[in-house]
Scaffold this active site. Sequence first.
Site, PDB file in Angstrom:
ATOM      1  CG  HIS A 599      -1.980  -1.057   1.162  1.00 50.47           C
ATOM      2  ND1 HIS A 599      -3.039  -1.109   2.047  1.00 50.47           N
ATOM      3  CD2 HIS A 599      -2.158  -2.110   0.310  1.00 50.47           C
ATOM      4  CE1 HIS A 599      -3.813  -2.132   1.746  1.00 50.47           C
ATOM      5  NE2 HIS A 599      -3.303  -2.765   0.702  1.00 50.47           N
ATOM      6  CD  GLU A 601      -1.697   4.232   3.402  1.00 47.63           C
ATOM      7  OE1 GLU A 601      -2.856   4.484   3.748  1.00 47.63           O
ATOM      8  OE2 GLU A 601      -1.405   3.364   2.537  1.00 47.63           O
ATOM      9  CB  CYS A 631      -6.303  -0.774   5.009  1.00 48.54           C
ATOM     10  SG  CYS A 631      -4.548  -1.234   5.093  1.00 48.54           S
ATOM     11  CB  CYS A 634      -1.903   1.447   6.273  1.00 51.17           C
ATOM     12  SG  CYS A 634      -1.392   0.558   4.790  1.00 51.17           S
TER      13      CYS A 634
END
Length: 721
Positions: A599, A601, A631, A634
């Site tokens: 992801h 991040e 999410c 993260c």
Amino acid sequence: MILSLCTQNSNLAKGVDADLTGCQHKRRTMLRPFQKTTQDALRSNLPDEACRTNRKNEQEPGIDSRSRLLLESIHSEYGVLNDKIVVRPSQLGGCGIFLVSDVEVNEAIFRVPLHTMITEEKSKDSVIGKAVQKVFGENIPNRIILTLYLLHLRGMTSANKLSNRRVSNTLRYYLRCLPTSYSTPLFLASLDAAEECETLEEDARENITKDFQRLLGTAVGERERNRIIQIKNTYNALFPKLSLTFPEIFMPQIFTFKNYVWAHSTIATRLFPTTFCCPNNPNAEKEVDPSQTNTVPGGCLVPVADFLNHRRGTCLRWYTDNEVLYACAPRAMAAGEEVFFSYGNNKSNGHLLVTYGFCEPFNENDVAPISFSLSTTSKDLFDLGTEFIKSVGMPLTVATLRRIDCDIKSNSSILRCCRLCSVETVDEFNLYKINNFEKPILSNEIKSVDYGIRVLQEALQSIAMGKGSVQELIDTIEGEACKSLIPNLGRNSLVVDDILWYLYGQYKSILHTIKVLNIYKFRLVEKSYSKHKPNENHGDRIIRNMRLALAEAHYALEHGEVPVGCVFIKPSPLNESGEDSIIASASNKTNITSNATRHAELVAYDIGFMASRCNKDILRGCELYVTVEPCIMCAAALARIGIKRVYYGCCNDKFGGNGSILSCHSLESMSSHLDTPYHVFPGVLENEAVELLREFYSRGNPKAPLPHRKKAVLMNNAPKN
């Protein structure tokens, strides 16, 4: 003729070789992938700079005994004892200086008598210097005289013609410690030039030429391609006249072109700069008046210090008195530790590649040169522009923004060039000229920015030409992030070596500058049309930073990724410059890596971690701007790394970890004492984030599992406002 060539070479010294001063060692034999030692150190969380130092070529046999004789000679001739150090092979390659006993902070590690140094002043006062100045005048650059003087000393030492009255044993031993050849300096990469100077073995010449071909068209490639030609032109202008006027001094068997290249390489890679030390003892109670003591003269070769390897940061403290140069410990150091010389903290990969022969991964100081030109068809405008450039000394080749820059100033060099090169009428030119093109004219600024974006996009294409898919390179090494130190990345069999890191830095710095210019343009539109006002619930700074995240999301959408982008910002109160700084930015890499954990991040965190030389707290106290609510995975990771605030666009109704499903940012949700609660601010440019997701899912995700793959989705399947 000679003065013009010497002036040209002087400019070269100030431009190219100025980047080389401070590096005392030979460049590495070949540009290489990352070595196993680097990977092992990273896995054990050692500082990256401890591994990515300047790697010398292998020293010649007997260097240990020669260095020992050099240290003994300094003691016997000058009474200066260096009993705390020894020169021995380094794990980083070649040799280095190591401690044989513990030292305290500010304690002198080693000492070098000033009389042993080979300086520009000594070279000017020597027989060589006087002869050169007699033939060509006093305006000949000091660097050229120093190069000739070093070549003379080396030739005399090889021929055993240096009498004890003229040269000390210390200098004799130091000259013998210098390498007899430099295998592949970057400026010898031209195959024809390399064959002429006969400094390369056939295999080495073939390898460096292949590497150099990959650099052609870049700033480093073009600069280095011309360097050997300039060196040869200077040599041809110097020696016919010198050898004819002073045949007993400038002997043809010593002053060959091959030897001249050796001397130039030695000066370029080993010369200390003018400001590496100061006249103040760090242990003194008060500072010494610099006018009352000697300082190390600019441009000098320093025995003993010449063996130091390099690393980022301040690794030694230097000072002088009237007789000795002292190298002092910046902290308490233990016996067996290697001593390093600093190469500074703000070097771009272009600088590092030319100077030290390596690049740093995800180097935040990378910039790319962009060339503008007066493309108007109007002769009057062209003449006015040319005259203005000459009168104010305005360059048309300027550097891009660094990737830590959030914004662009209205008087920046890039915007000045955009305005100057995009003017269409004489009246428009005269309006800009009042303020030297440093202030915008709102009605024309959007046109100027569009022109600049086109120039930058052309520069992107020129980097990609002939070098494979630069886009594939970026997606791969960003998607793998820390794994990118592994030479073979598996899926694409792409070896990430120093040249690719350099090209990556060039590409990303141009791409980042385009993003910032687009945001600057959007703010101009907001000022021009009242219907486009900033979000009243958020300040301009927050909107600007979220637009940087949206730019990353657009980038992902264009390349088949889920359009989620983010940027980690160091807020201005924590930044010495008084402005926000970008620590890292990224977009989703789940499709390119076939890894559901990549992801935006986490990719950005890995990039920041690598760029900071493995500082796990690099994002502590930062702000995160992300287009979609993080999410659960993260959001929990953000609590562990110590983030301060999270600003996001649209909610994540299925997996949101900042309120939609769980609240991983709240104190009640903390699962460890290592976690830190943080504040969350939703809804920043929410509609724009939703539109990107709708567009992506309307196309269908080609990487989704087959039962879930759709060619189009209904609007209500996108995250709700």
